[in-house]
Design an enzyme around this catalytic site. Structure first.
Site: not given
Length: 248
Positions: A15, A42, A44, A57
């Site tokens: 993440h 992972e 964004d 993010h």
């Protein structure tokens, strides 16, 4: 389905990279995760003012850089000048995909403006078979899929809610039809005190044809519990703890 879900589960999704002592969502954190053994990252994506897909993010860099800079109001060249700590800069999605060609990427489309630039970056990096595109917005997910029909996706919140309801009501056929377009169902273990991930629900979702990925789990004991339930993936800030539990 693309080659995104290879090798076989269980899998660990790092993440925002491995950012214990490094700035999150930077090449430093992603490289640290890969060096720890992570195959799945992972992240964004937003878009810069000039339409470049950038990894971030939040819509502003205030939390990560201490500067009130709105990503989508700032040119890509100016974003590259901002230090996120330890000399790290905001990565471009295309550059990140090219820099780590063996990694698989779980990409959350954070804004409407990010969809087309993200798709363009994936295509230019020739990374369609190693990315999964997702979003809290079903409209964004559908837009991305229309532009890139072969890409793996996971459902947005509205579909997740319907899937959970169908599972709880024992409507397995409806659940299978609902989840047919997706590669994975990515959910928290619980929401507002309600357990979403149980041994029974995991089995039902898997019978419907999707993997079950649980986010964001940083406690080693909880990781063990979830793996014992049969989950396919753990999304975690601590891939260094999770990887040994799945054999690397």
């Amino acid at each position: 389905m693309t080659g995104y879900l290879t090798p076989a589960p269980p899998r660990v999704l790092a993440h925002r990279g491995l950012a214990i002592d490094l700035p999150e969502n930077t090449m430093l954190a992603f490289i640290a995760a890969v060096d720890a053994g992570a195959r799945f990252l992972e992240t964004d994506v937003h878009a810069s003012a000039d339409g470049v897909a950038v990894i971030a993010h939040d819509s502003s860099l205030d939390r990560v850089a201490g500067r009130d800079v709105a990503v989508e109001r700032t040119l890509w060249k100016d974003l590259q000048e901002i230090d996120l700590g330890m000399g790290a800069r905001v990565p471009g999605l295309r550059e990140a995909l090219l820099a780590l060609p063996d990694a698989r990427w779980n990409i959350d489309l954070k804004s409407d403006a990010s969809v087309i630039p993200a798709v363009r970056a994936v295509v230019e990096a020739k990374a369609v078979d190693r990315v999964l595109l997702t979003s809290f917005s079903e409209r964004r997910r559908r837009q991305a899929l229309a532009l890139l029909p072969e890409v793996a996706t996971s459902p947005a919140r509205a579909v997740v809610v319907r899937a959970i309801a169908a599972q709880r009501l024992g409507l397995q056929r409806q659940l299978a039809r609902l989840l047919e377009p997706f590669a994975a169902l990515q959910v928290p273990r619980r929401h507002r005190g309600v357990e979403i991930v149980t041994e029974r629900s995991v089995a039902a979702f898997q019978r419907a044809g999707v993997e079950v990925h649980v986010w964001t789990v940083n406690d080693e004991a909880e990781m063990r519990e979830l793996l014992a339930m049969g989950v396919d993936g753990i999304v975690t800030d601590r891939c260094d703890l999770a990887l040994p539990l799945v054999g690397g």
